[in-house]
Motif scaffolding. Structure first.
Motif, mmCIF file in Angstrom:
data_model
loop_
_atom_site.group_PDB
_atom_site.id
_atom_site.type_symbol
_atom_site.label_atom_id
_atom_site.label_comp_id
_atom_site.label_asym_id
_atom_site.label_seq_id
_atom_site.Cartn_x
_atom_site.Cartn_y
_atom_site.Cartn_z
ATOM 1 N N MET A 100 91.752 49.431 -72.493
ATOM 2 C CA MET A 100 90.448 48.803 -72.653
ATOM 3 C C MET A 100 90.670 47.307 -72.830
ATOM 4 O O MET A 100 91.642 46.896 -73.449
ATOM 5 N N ASP A 101 89.768 46.576 -72.280
ATOM 6 C CA ASP A 101 89.832 45.139 -72.448
ATOM 7 C C ASP A 101 89.801 44.825 -73.945
ATOM 8 O O ASP A 101 88.956 45.354 -74.681
ATOM 9 N N ALA A 102 90.738 44.000 -74.402
ATOM 10 C CA ALA A 102 90.868 43.712 -75.830
ATOM 11 C C ALA A 102 89.574 43.135 -76.404
ATOM 12 O O ALA A 102 89.137 43.518 -77.499
ATOM 13 N N LYS A 103 88.941 42.232 -75.676
ATOM 14 C CA LYS A 103 87.691 41.631 -76.172
ATOM 15 C C LYS A 103 86.590 42.686 -76.289
ATOM 16 O O LYS A 103 85.828 42.688 -77.246
ATOM 17 N N LYS A 104 86.536 43.584 -75.307
ATOM 18 C CA LYS A 104 85.525 44.636 -75.321
ATOM 19 C C LYS A 104 85.756 45.577 -76.508
ATOM 20 O O LYS A 104 84.825 45.962 -77.205
ATOM 21 N N GLU A 105 87.025 45.932 -76.737
ATOM 22 C CA GLU A 105 87.366 46.821 -77.850
ATOM 23 C C GLU A 105 87.044 46.168 -79.189
ATOM 24 O O GLU A 105 86.480 46.800 -80.083
ATOM 25 N N ILE A 106 87.383 44.896 -79.326
ATOM 26 C CA ILE A 106 87.087 44.166 -80.565
ATOM 27 C C ILE A 106 85.587 44.128 -80.793
ATOM 28 O O ILE A 106 85.107 44.353 -81.913
ATOM 29 N N GLY A 107 84.831 43.881 -79.736
ATOM 30 C CA GLY A 107 83.367 43.847 -79.854
ATOM 31 C C GLY A 107 82.803 45.180 -80.305
ATOM 32 O O GLY A 107 81.925 45.240 -81.173
ATOM 33 N N MET A 108 83.311 46.279 -79.719
ATOM 34 C CA MET A 108 82.833 47.615 -80.097
ATOM 35 C C MET A 108 83.162 47.927 -81.555
ATOM 36 O O MET A 108 82.338 48.475 -82.286
ATOM 37 N N LEU A 109 84.391 47.577 -81.965
ATOM 38 C CA LEU A 109 84.790 47.840 -83.350
ATOM 39 C C LEU A 109 83.962 47.015 -84.328
ATOM 40 O O LEU A 109 83.553 47.508 -85.376
ATOM 41 N N LYS A 110 83.712 45.753 -83.996
ATOM 42 C CA LYS A 110 82.879 44.906 -84.863
ATOM 43 C C LYS A 110 81.474 45.485 -84.987
ATOM 44 O O LYS A 110 80.897 45.499 -86.082
ATOM 45 N N GLN A 111 80.937 45.952 -83.874
ATOM 46 C CA GLN A 111 79.594 46.533 -83.889
ATOM 47 C C GLN A 111 79.555 47.783 -84.764
ATOM 48 O O GLN A 111 78.628 47.974 -85.551
#
Length: 184
Positions: free
Chosen positions: A88-99
């Motif tokens: 998974m794209d790291a930025k996308k994963e970070i965004g999902m986890l933050k959400q």
């Protein structure tokens, strides 16, 4: 006197259904272990509860080794050494986890009355799902503990009965009473 035949249909009472599941699961796993010991067989059992909790038994080695052996035997696809995970794209994963963290923090704040923040319907549904999963896990653990305590109590009662010497006492009453010596 034998037990009556059990009708094979879904148990409607959720408490009785959970108790039956726990008892039968334990019995099934016990039988699998006995079969393994008596017949030197390799046995693997997966059980998923209605709440999604996994119970497994591998009598020799690990479940992973048993599944690999099964795959080789049947000629089916073999499991890789490491599970394949879609990168998974790291930025996308970070965004999902933050959400997800934000939703859970809002939920905690909302549940304990500390925050007056507004939660959307989607956020409330996610929170509800997390709470239901946790409640089901707690209930399952509670039932397991209660069943263990009941079994310990039964064992103590059976032990006391087998170690108790019953004698007949004579009284002035018309009917003699039978009382255990060690109870009173």
């Amino acid at each position: 006197m034998g037990r009556g035949r059990v009708q094979m249909k879904r148990i409607e009472n959720p408490v009785q259904r959970q108790v039956t599941f726990c008892k039968r699961r334990a019995g099934l796993l016990k039988k699998a272990k006995e079969l393994s010991v008596l017949c030197d067989a390799e046995i693997g059992v997966f059980i998923f509860s209605a709440h999604g909790k996994l119970y497994e038994l591998a009598t020799k080695g690990t479940m992973q080794e048993l599944i690999e052996r099964y795959g080789k035997y049947t000629g089916g696809p073999q499991l890789p050494d490491e599970p394949m995970v879609e990168p998974m794209d790291a930025k996308k994963e970070i965004g999902m986890l933050k959400q997800e963290i934000e939703i859970l923090q809002k939920g905690l704040s909302y549940m304990f009355g500390g925050g007056c923040e507004y939660m959307s319907l989607d956020e409330l549904l996610v929170l509800e799902k997390h709470l239901e999963i946790r409640i089901n896990q707690i209930r399952s653990t509670k039932v397991d503990i209660m069943l263990q305590e009941i079994q310990m109590l039964r064992d103590k009662i059976e032990e006391n009965i087998s170690n108790t010497d019953f004698t007949t006492m004579t009284t002035n009453m018309l009917h003699p009473l039978t009382i255990a010596n060690n109870i009173f």
